[in-house]
Each structure stands twice: as C-alpha cells, then as structure tokens.
Design a protein around this motif. Structure first.
Motif: not given
Length: 172
Positions: A51-53, A1-11
């Motif tokens: 980013v697309a997903t 798993m990679t980390d989201p860019p700049q702490g982007l709160p994806v979840v």
C-alpha cells in the motif's frame, strides 16, 4: 505473487498515474523513490505493490488512496491525537470501544463490585454499545432523518436485556 485485495486494479491505477504525470516507467520510479524494475513488474502484473509503494506511485500524479464503505462514502481514519489516553499499564484502549473519560455514577462496570472508578473506561457489552451508537447517530442526524422512527433509548434496551431492572436505574 499475491493477488490485489478485492480485485483492486493496481496495474490500471499505476498506468493512469503514469499517464497523468506524463512519465516513463523510469521517471515515475525515480520520482516515487522505487526501482524502475518495480514499476515494470507492477504494470506487467507480476508484482502487487505494498500500500505504501502504491501510494507513493500514485502521489507522483496527485492521486490519493482512499477507503470507502460499500455505499461509496469515504472512511476517515481514526487519529490518535490523544496519545496520553492509556491504561495503567501504558496500553492503548481498544479501538473498537468508545472510551469514556471521567466516568460518572453508573458508567463503570466495576461499581457493582464496589471498585473505585478509574479516570477512563469503556462499555464492554457489545449490545449496549451498539444501542448507544444507534441512538447517538439518530440524535446527531435527526434533521437529516426526518420521518425515520426514533430508535429505542438505552432504558428500553436495558429492560429488554434485564427484565427485572428498575426503569430509573442508571447504566450498568
């Protein structure tokens, strides 16, 4: 798993989209065209989506991904509406350079070597480009910047950079 860019709160963004769209994980996945397990893995933090997903998942709820600068201003993408603007080898001009269409005397670097000017060119000298951009921004937004001192013009920059240059000499 990679980390989201700049702490982007994806979840949190995916969960918020699911709540706004009033969807279960499976419904959100179906409407976005991804596997249901993908949404579950994203929400559990085990998968960082492309980013697309992420864009497709958020779009289900009418949410857009945008880029903002450090001042919170939206950054507009560079649109390639001038696809015909390519060099002789069919390459695009570099995005970081301001392209000059139909250069006039003094706008093409090759003139000093006796070379004929091409139909388009750009300034290669970063300091010169930055000085021109600062001046242009000031001129375009002068009404918004009342009280802001006028930036030096290009001739000032050229004299500073090339002390022996005549004051009336054009750009080089």
């Amino acid at each position: 798993m990679t980390d989201p860019p700049q702490g982007l709160p994806v979840v949190g963004l995916v969960r918020a989209a699911r709540r706004r769209a009033d969807c279960s994980q499976r419904e959100l996945a179906a409407r976005a065209g991804v596997a249901a397990s993908t949404v579950g893995r994203i929400e559990s933090g085990r998968l960082v989506p492309s980013v697309a997903t992420l864009g497709r998942l958020l779009a289900v709820a009418g949410i857009e991904l945008v880029a903002v600068d450090r001042h919170g201003r939206r950054v507009q993408p560079m649109l390639d509406d001038r696809d015909d603007l390519r060099d002789g080898a069919e390459r695009r001009y570099p995005s970081h350079l301001d392209t000059i269409l139909d250069p006039v005397d003094g706008q093409w670097w090759g003139e000093k070597y006796g070379m004929a000017a091409p139909p388009e060119t750009f300034y290669r000298d970063r300091g010169r480009r930055d000085a021109q951009r600062r001046r242009c921004v000031w001129e375009v937004r002068v009404a918004q910047n009342r009280g802001v001192p006028e930036p030096p013009d290009l001739r000032w920059w050229l004299r500073r950079r090339h002390p022996g240059l005549r004051p009336d000499a054009g750009p080089g």
